[in-house]
Structure formats: C-alpha cells, structure tokens
Write an enzyme that holds these catalytic residues in place. Sequence first.
Site, short mmCIF file in Angstrom:
data_model
loop_
_atom_site.label_atom_id
_atom_site.label_comp_id
_atom_site.label_asym_id
_atom_site.label_seq_id
_atom_site.Cartn_x
_atom_site.Cartn_y
_atom_site.Cartn_z
N ARG A 88 71.04 69.15 56.66
CA ARG A 88 71.82 67.91 56.61
C ARG A 88 73.29 68.17 56.26
NH1 ARG A 88 69.94 61.97 54.24
NH2 ARG A 88 71.82 60.92 54.89
N HIS A 111 88.13 65.67 53.08
CA HIS A 111 88.17 65.08 51.73
C HIS A 111 89.47 65.43 51.00
CE1 HIS A 111 83.53 64.56 51.50
NE2 HIS A 111 84.13 63.52 52.03
N ARG A 171 64.14 48.88 39.64
CA ARG A 171 63.70 50.23 40.06
C ARG A 171 63.46 50.38 41.56
NH1 ARG A 171 60.70 50.09 35.24
NH2 ARG A 171 61.82 51.22 33.62
N LYS A 191 71.45 57.61 52.44
CA LYS A 191 72.38 57.97 51.36
C LYS A 191 73.07 56.69 50.93
CE LYS A 191 74.09 62.64 52.12
NZ LYS A 191 75.34 63.39 52.36
N HIS A 221 88.55 57.17 56.91
CA HIS A 221 87.66 58.31 56.66
C HIS A 221 87.43 59.12 57.96
CE1 HIS A 221 84.33 60.65 55.11
NE2 HIS A 221 83.57 60.21 56.10
N GLU A 259 69.41 66.66 51.75
CA GLU A 259 70.52 67.61 51.93
C GLU A 259 70.37 68.91 51.14
OE1 GLU A 259 74.35 65.70 52.40
OE2 GLU A 259 75.34 67.55 51.80
N HIS A 269 84.41 67.57 56.91
CA HIS A 269 84.53 66.80 55.67
C HIS A 269 85.16 67.60 54.52
CE1 HIS A 269 82.05 64.11 57.94
NE2 HIS A 269 82.03 63.22 56.98
N ASN A 303 78.44 67.48 57.52
CA ASN A 303 79.72 67.48 56.81
C ASN A 303 80.81 68.29 57.52
OD1 ASN A 303 78.77 65.86 54.69
ND2 ASN A 303 77.80 67.64 53.74
N LYS A 316 71.08 62.23 64.35
CA LYS A 316 71.09 62.04 62.89
C LYS A 316 69.65 61.88 62.38
CE LYS A 316 73.07 60.43 58.80
NZ LYS A 316 74.10 59.77 58.06
N GLU A 337 83.06 60.61 64.48
CA GLU A 337 81.74 61.03 63.96
C GLU A 337 80.78 61.34 65.12
OE1 GLU A 337 81.18 61.56 60.73
OE2 GLU A 337 82.64 60.33 59.65
P1 NAD Z 1 84.32 49.87 56.11
O1 NAD Z 1 82.98 49.46 55.71
O2 NAD Z 1 85.41 49.79 55.10
O3 NAD Z 1 84.74 49.00 57.38
C1 NAD Z 1 86.02 49.19 57.94
C2 NAD Z 1 86.75 47.85 58.12
O4 NAD Z 1 86.19 47.16 59.25
C3 NAD Z 1 86.63 46.91 56.94
O5 NAD Z 1 87.85 46.24 56.74
C4 NAD Z 1 85.55 45.93 57.41
O6 NAD Z 1 85.63 44.66 56.78
C5 NAD Z 1 85.88 45.81 58.87
N1 NAD Z 1 84.79 45.39 59.73
C6 NAD Z 1 83.49 45.66 59.62
N2 NAD Z 1 82.82 45.20 60.68
C7 NAD Z 1 83.73 44.60 61.48
C8 NAD Z 1 83.66 43.93 62.72
N3 NAD Z 1 82.52 43.84 63.39
N4 NAD Z 1 84.81 43.43 63.25
C9 NAD Z 1 85.99 43.57 62.59
N5 NAD Z 1 86.14 44.20 61.43
C10 NAD Z 1 85.01 44.72 60.87
O7 NAD Z 1 84.36 51.37 56.68
P2 NAD Z 1 83.36 52.20 57.60
O8 NAD Z 1 84.22 53.11 58.37
O9 NAD Z 1 82.40 51.34 58.32
O10 NAD Z 1 82.53 53.04 56.54
C11 NAD Z 1 83.15 53.94 55.66
C12 NAD Z 1 82.27 54.09 54.45
O11 NAD Z 1 81.02 54.62 54.85
C13 NAD Z 1 82.82 55.02 53.39
O12 NAD Z 1 82.66 54.44 52.13
C14 NAD Z 1 81.95 56.26 53.51
O13 NAD Z 1 81.80 56.94 52.28
C15 NAD Z 1 80.65 55.66 53.96
N6 NAD Z 1 79.77 56.57 54.68
C16 NAD Z 1 78.48 56.68 54.27
C17 NAD Z 1 77.61 57.52 54.93
C18 NAD Z 1 76.19 57.60 54.49
O14 NAD Z 1 75.44 58.44 55.00
N7 NAD Z 1 75.75 56.76 53.59
C19 NAD Z 1 78.05 58.26 56.03
C20 NAD Z 1 79.36 58.13 56.44
C21 NAD Z 1 80.23 57.28 55.75
#
Ligand code: NAD
Length: 347
Positions: A225, A236, A109, A131, A249, A221, A232, A229, A211, A173
Amino acid sequence: MVINIDLDDKSYEITIGNLSKLNFNTKVAIITNPKVSGLWMQKLLSSLQAKEVYIITINDGEQYKNMQMVEHILDNLFNHRFDRNSLLIAFGGGVIGDITGFCAAIFQRGIEFIQIPTTLLSQVDASVGGKTGVNNRFGKNLIGAFHQPKAVYIDTQFLSTLPKREFSAGVAEIIKMAVMFDKEFFNFLQKSSLYEENNLQLAIKKAVELKAWVVAQDEKEKGLRAVLNYGHTFGHVIEKQTAYSTYLHGEAVGIGMMMANYLAIELGLLAKEQNKEIKKLLQTYQIPISYDIKNVENFYDQFFFDKKSSQNSIKFILPQGIGQHKIVQGVDKERVLTSMKNFLKGS
Ligand code: NAD
C-alpha cells in the site's frame, strides 16, 4: 458497475454510476460542507430514505479537518441520540470523507458509514480503502484509524460543478496509479481525454480497481500500500514549505512525482524518455511539474519529518519504467541531492 473490495468480513462494494435509491432502516447523519450541500444536497436527499435524516455541516477546507470539527460532529450525534446502529454518510471531497470516517470509527467504539465522494480525487483515491483521520498542529493525518466504509457510491455527475484545478488534482492521482501499476492504463491515458465522460468513467473504474486490489492485499500499509505514496514524500515537503496554501494536494503530488522520477533516473530505474512521457501527460491537465527548491539540503532534511520516514531511513517510492514500481531505502544522500539539482535544471 460494481467493484468488490475483498477484506473478509470487512468487504464492501464500490458502485460506479448514477446514484441509486438508498434505503436505510436506521438514523442517518449526512456530514458535508456548505459548498457541497448547496450544490448537491437536493440530489442526495431525493435518493435517500431512512428512519430519520440529519445534516451536519462543517466548514469547507483542509484547515477544518481537525479535532474541533470532530467534537462538533460527535456532539451533534449525541444530541440527536445516535446509537451504535446509526449510520454516517460522508458527502463531499476527501476532507469530509476522512473526518466522517474517523467520527464513525470512534463514535461509541465504531459505527458504520458510507462514502459518497464528490471530487475526482476522493472518487479515485480517498473514499476507497478505509484510511480515516484528521490533522493537528504537528502535521497532516497524524490522528486517525483504519475504518472501512460499508459501501462507496461514485457518481460522476457530481464532478460537473468541480473547479478545473480540483479536477486536475484528481487526474494526478489517476496518473500515479497508472505509472506505478499498469502500463496499458498509462497508454490509455495518453490516448484518451478525461474531459470525455466515457473515458473518465473508464479511468475512474480502473483507478478504483487498482486501489481495491492494493488495499485487499495490504489493508494497513505494511508493504504494497505504501506504493500509493509515489510523489508524496516530495509532495509533503512542498505542501509544508508553501504552508498548504499554494498547491492543492494532488498538485503537490504531481510535482513530487516528477522529483521522484529524477531520482529514479539517477538510480537507473527510469529512462529520460519515459520521464518525458509522464511529464507530458501531467502537463495535458495543467498539473504543475516544476518547483523552485530554494535549498536542496534543507529540502532533504525535511524528509525526516514525514511520518513515513523512520529515523535516518527514507523510503522512496519510485517508478521502475512505466507500470512498475520499486521501494528504495538507504539511498546515498548525495545521489538524492544530485537528482534534485537535475530536477531543477529539467535535464
Ligand atoms: P476537499 O475535500 O477539500 O475538496 C476540494 C474542494 O472541492 C473543497 O472546497 C470542496 O468543498 C469542493 N467540492 C467538493 N465537491 C465538489 C463538487 N462536486 N463541486 C464543486 N466543489 C466541490 O479536497 P479533496 O481533494 O477531495 O481531498 C483532499 C483530502 O483527502 C486531504 O485531506 C487528503 O489528506 C485526503 N486524502 C485521503 C486519502 C485516504 O486514503 N483517506 C487519500 C488521498 C487524500
């Protein structure tokens, strides 16, 4: 430097700078993937002290942000006799952050977790705000919980191994934040190369401050918040149409921002000149700005599959000039289609 995120009893600090010594008097599990682990685990372990430390690795990639990996992580925690005082550390990009946060939210939990984001996108966006979640066959991030981390540590040294495309996806972003909230920040980005460490640190700080300010006002949200988006709603659809395999993304968000801009122009919220400035900034970082919409009607219909669109009412997040935003609902379909056609013409 330290930024506070003000959420009453869930408040926490975001520390930007060299990863400092981390001491925990509990069991700790680091959740990561083979790539990040191979590159950076030694650095993390040399800073970390805890009662016991376990490393749980999941496969690398968005397709592994799923319930099977959640089970895998939880099984490991139970096998190692983790309890409600134990701590998880998310060590990786947004995928690792989201899935780790979700496991922390549901294990017995809810237990504490900290974020050590290693991509630019996760440093400026995903790691802050609580999130958490995973994808399933119905779509992205459809299963999840709001669960705030106990702390976030942002160290730009990790970015030294990040592929250029991933870096640019994070910049998209940052630009999003500036266009939505802060003209001065936008001007700074126009003048300052983020390939320079000092500028990058300043931009990360500003994006995280913005942020934190947004999340503090609207953690779950219900209003403001949603402005995060911007890009987005369109992005999407692009990700879905291209089976999540063509664009990162952040890249899809970049294209989505351009599409949103054309709608903002159509509605008289944004001047063409301002759109050009945003476009130029995105192009500076090779963020894609065009996309071949094969069928505008079909593209429009797909808005209704977005979890943020309630039936028949699409919420568009649009720039109102640069540095301000407007949430617009009930836009006439024809005007949306016209804006998409103008986007395609680039006019
Ligand atoms: P990711 O986590 O897939 O990382 C991108 C790539 O970079 C991966 O292959 C990873 O292994 C590699 N990587 C990570 N750190 C590295 C480093 N220091 N050196 C070399 N390679 C490295 O993608 P991302 O862009 O970091 O995140 C995208 C995700 O985040 C999506 O799932 C999205 O939905 C989520 N997201 C969440 C929020 C939230 O508020 N929770 C906001 C925006 C995005």
